[in-house]
Motif scaffolding. Structure first.
Motif, short mmCIF file in Angstrom:
data_model
loop_
_atom_site.label_atom_id
_atom_site.label_comp_id
_atom_site.label_asym_id
_atom_site.label_seq_id
_atom_site.Cartn_x
_atom_site.Cartn_y
_atom_site.Cartn_z
N LEU A 83 0.86 -1.19 0.00
CA LEU A 83 0.00 0.00 0.00
C LEU A 83 0.89 1.23 0.00
CD1 LEU A 83 -2.74 1.47 0.29
CD2 LEU A 83 -2.53 1.16 2.78
N GLU A 84 0.62 2.15 -0.94
CA GLU A 84 1.35 3.42 -1.02
C GLU A 84 0.36 4.56 -1.04
OE1 GLU A 84 4.37 5.77 -4.09
OE2 GLU A 84 4.56 3.59 -3.81
N MET A 85 0.62 5.59 -0.22
CA MET A 85 -0.25 6.76 -0.15
C MET A 85 0.59 8.00 -0.38
SD MET A 85 -2.58 5.62 3.14
CE MET A 85 -3.94 6.71 2.71
N CYS A 86 0.16 8.85 -1.32
CA CYS A 86 0.92 10.02 -1.72
C CYS A 86 0.05 11.26 -1.65
CB CYS A 86 1.47 9.83 -3.13
SG CYS A 86 2.39 11.24 -3.77
N GLY A 87 0.53 12.30 -0.94
CA GLY A 87 -0.23 13.53 -0.85
C GLY A 87 -0.86 13.72 0.51
N PRO A 88 -1.68 14.76 0.65
CA PRO A 88 -2.28 15.08 1.96
C PRO A 88 -3.43 14.16 2.32
CG PRO A 88 -3.06 16.62 0.31
CD PRO A 88 -2.03 15.75 -0.37
N LEU A 89 -3.09 12.94 2.71
CA LEU A 89 -4.10 11.96 3.13
C LEU A 89 -3.85 11.55 4.57
CD1 LEU A 89 -4.16 9.75 -0.10
CD2 LEU A 89 -6.01 11.20 0.72
N HIS A 129 -2.30 -9.69 4.90
CA HIS A 129 -1.08 -10.00 4.14
C HIS A 129 -0.27 -8.76 3.80
CE1 HIS A 129 -2.36 -14.16 3.72
NE2 HIS A 129 -3.54 -13.75 3.29
N LEU A 130 -0.62 -7.60 4.35
CA LEU A 130 0.10 -6.38 4.03
C LEU A 130 1.54 -6.47 4.53
CD1 LEU A 130 -0.31 -3.56 2.74
CD2 LEU A 130 -0.65 -2.68 5.07
N ALA A 131 2.49 -6.34 3.59
CA ALA A 131 3.91 -6.45 3.94
C ALA A 131 4.67 -5.15 3.72
CB ALA A 131 4.57 -7.57 3.12
N LYS A 132 4.15 -4.25 2.86
CA LYS A 132 4.82 -2.99 2.58
C LYS A 132 3.82 -1.84 2.68
CE LYS A 132 8.29 -4.96 -0.58
NZ LYS A 132 8.87 -4.89 -1.95
N ALA A 185 4.67 -7.17 13.41
CA ALA A 185 6.08 -7.52 13.25
C ALA A 185 6.29 -8.79 12.44
CB ALA A 185 6.74 -7.67 14.63
N ASP A 186 5.36 -9.73 12.53
CA ASP A 186 5.52 -10.99 11.80
C ASP A 186 5.08 -10.88 10.35
OD1 ASP A 186 6.48 -12.17 14.09
OD2 ASP A 186 4.50 -12.89 14.73
N ARG A 187 4.37 -9.79 10.01
CA ARG A 187 3.83 -9.65 8.65
C ARG A 187 4.48 -8.51 7.88
NH1 ARG A 187 -0.46 -10.87 12.05
NH2 ARG A 187 -1.79 -12.62 11.43
N MET A 188 4.66 -7.37 8.55
CA MET A 188 5.18 -6.18 7.86
C MET A 188 6.68 -6.33 7.62
SD MET A 188 3.86 -3.25 6.77
CE MET A 188 2.48 -2.82 7.84
N LYS A 189 7.07 -6.16 6.35
CA LYS A 189 8.47 -6.26 5.97
C LYS A 189 9.11 -4.89 5.74
CE LYS A 189 8.08 -10.70 6.02
NZ LYS A 189 8.65 -11.45 7.16
N GLN A 190 8.29 -3.90 5.38
CA GLN A 190 8.86 -2.59 5.06
C GLN A 190 7.84 -1.50 5.36
OE1 GLN A 190 10.54 -2.33 1.14
NE2 GLN A 190 10.60 -0.11 1.14
N PHE A 191 8.31 -0.45 6.07
CA PHE A 191 7.48 0.72 6.36
C PHE A 191 8.30 1.96 6.06
CE2 PHE A 191 6.04 4.14 9.15
CZ PHE A 191 4.68 4.21 8.79
N SER A 192 7.74 2.88 5.23
CA SER A 192 8.48 4.07 4.80
C SER A 192 7.63 5.32 4.95
CB SER A 192 8.93 3.94 3.33
OG SER A 192 9.65 2.74 3.11
N VAL A 193 8.25 6.39 5.41
CA VAL A 193 7.65 7.72 5.41
C VAL A 193 8.66 8.65 4.75
CG1 VAL A 193 6.73 9.64 6.77
CG2 VAL A 193 6.34 7.29 7.51
N LEU A 194 8.27 9.25 3.62
CA LEU A 194 9.20 10.06 2.84
C LEU A 194 8.70 11.49 2.70
CD1 LEU A 194 9.93 7.49 -0.02
CD2 LEU A 194 11.11 7.74 2.16
N TRP A 195 9.62 12.43 2.86
CA TRP A 195 9.37 13.85 2.62
C TRP A 195 8.20 14.37 3.46
CZ3 TRP A 195 7.65 16.51 -2.57
CH2 TRP A 195 7.90 17.86 -2.46
N SER A 196 8.36 14.34 4.75
CA SER A 196 7.33 14.88 5.64
C SER A 196 7.39 16.40 5.67
CB SER A 196 7.52 14.34 7.05
OG SER A 196 7.38 12.94 7.08
N GLY A 197 6.23 17.02 5.85
CA GLY A 197 6.18 18.45 6.06
C GLY A 197 5.93 19.28 4.84
#
Length: 404
Positions: A305-311, A332-335, A360-372
């Motif tokens: 799942l990827e979310m982009c913008g003011p959400l 099954h969400l892993a990213k 922890a047993d399911r999620m493989k990657q969590f990212s937060v980019l360009w905050s603010g």
């Protein structure tokens, strides 16, 4: 010029093998017709190499065509282009059309349309930077709509933000009707508008489409048009595994929910974007948590799942749901990737840390980019959250926080 056969290794190879060797030199983006490039170079080595090249349709089936301004499309240009495409015979064709000059608006040239029509039966992939050529699917007063029986991928991207490209919902549907084998459809920087006030025609079922991306310009001041949701109300896509769509209003969630209920797609990756001028709307927290939960519950197979913008308000709801229903909500969400987030409260990271611990047993990657996004200082996680993130990374989870 003829090479000595005793010195030319190709003279001793079967045609199938020498042809295969030649095809491994095809550029990944396709041969550039505007420059003397491969495979034209093969025609100037010797008569043997020329014969091999002309007997290898695959060499001529990948073409990157820079379309010049109309005054430069001469009979010689069309003749050479016709000869090139004829050499591809019936081999599946990849065609990349790009305007040679980006400063002037270019409409579809009739003779280019005729060449596309002549090879529509074996066109496998079509990439357009001249979006006016999408008219081949819906037709025009001077040319009927074309049928592309084996077309697998269509990518249309408008290059200029200062000139908006509009596509009606009927024209969008014509693309699907004209390409029954289409599996990938990406539409970039193009706004889709309603063909009529109601758009009440029946739903179009396209069983082959597996990847759909409708990306409008999220920086434009008029990007909040819900037109793409009119498109969703017209489509049933039961094979969809990758989906990118713009979400600007709460009724967009209802439209997406209806689409998912009707299609029941085995969706694996979902990308949601929103226009930047919707920041004020999002900050009012108008998103309905129950509506969001109903929508995402229809995606039990989702892995990315990827979310982009003011959400951010929607992100808050999803993070809460992911932390409280780890076995039933998106199991099954892993990213999970948040791009250009707008978060000012330190407490947000408490919810993120709790969610990642529960997953922890399911999620493989969590990212937060360009905050603010230039909205002032951005808060950072407290020591307790940093410790949670370090422990989770030690267990193999990849966590990326770009707080610049």
């Amino acid at each position: 010029m003829t090479l000595c056969t005793t010195r030319d290794p190709f003279a001793h190879l079967p045609l199938e093998l020498s042809s295969e060797i030649f095809t491994h030199c095809i550029p990944p983006y396709g041969a550039d017709y505007a420059r003397p490039s491969y495979p034209l170079l093969l025609l100037n080595i010797c008569s043997l190499w020329s014969q091999i090249a002309l007997a290898t349709p695959k060499l001529w089936a990948n073409l990157y065509l820079r379309i010049p301004i109309p005054s430069m499309i001469t009979p010689d240009f069309i003749q050479h282009l016709t000869r090139w495409l004829a050499r591809s015979q019936s081999f599946p064709l990849l065609l990349f059309l790009c305007p040679k000059e980006n400063k002037a608006k270019q409409g579809p040239h009739p003779e280019i349309i005729q060449l596309i029509a002549a090879h529509a039966h074996h066109l496998r992939e079509l990439r357009l930077r001249c979006c006016s050529y999408l008219v081949v699917f819906s037709g025009s007063p001077s040319s009927p709509p074309l049928h592309f029986p084996i077309l697998k991928a269509l990518v249309a991207k408008h290059l200029r933000r200062d000139r908006k490209v509009l596509l009606t919902s009927d024209e969008f549907v014509d693309i699907l009707l004209g390409a029954p084998s289409l599996s990938i459809l990406n539409v970039h920087m193009i706004s889709i508008i309603s063909s009529s006030p109601s758009d009440e025609q029946g739903s179009v079922v396209h069983a082959a489409l597996t990847s759909l991306a409708i990306r409008e310009d999220i920086y434009r001041s008029d990007s909040d048009s819900p037109s793409h949701n009119n498109i969703l109300s017209l489509l049933t896509l039961p094979s969809l595994t990758r989906f990118s769509v713009q979400i600007n209003r709460t009724d967009d969630i209802a439209c997406l929910t209806s689409f998912l209920q009707r299609s029941s797609p085995p969706l694996r990756k979902l990308e949601l974007t929103s226009a930047y001028h919707n920041m004020a709307y999002d900050s009012n927290y108008h998103w309905n948590p129950n509506a969001i939960e109903r929508c995402f519950t229809l995606l039990p197979r989702l892995t990315a799942l990827e979310m982009c913008g003011p959400l951010t308000a929607m992100q808050d709801v999803l993070i809460s749901l992911l932390g409280g229903n780890e076995s039933t909500f998106l199991p099954h969400l892993a990213k999970f990737k948040i791009v250009r987030a707008f978060r000012e409260q330190v407490g947000w990271y408490v919810g993120v840390a709790n969610m990642l611990e529960r997953r922890a047993d399911r999620m493989k990657q969590f990212s937060v980019l360009w905050s603010g996004h230039g909205l002032g200082p951005v808060s950072t996680p407290l020591d307790a959250q940093w410790e949670v993130f370090r422990v989770l990374e030690g267990r193999g989870m990849r966590i990326e926080l770009n707080l610049g």
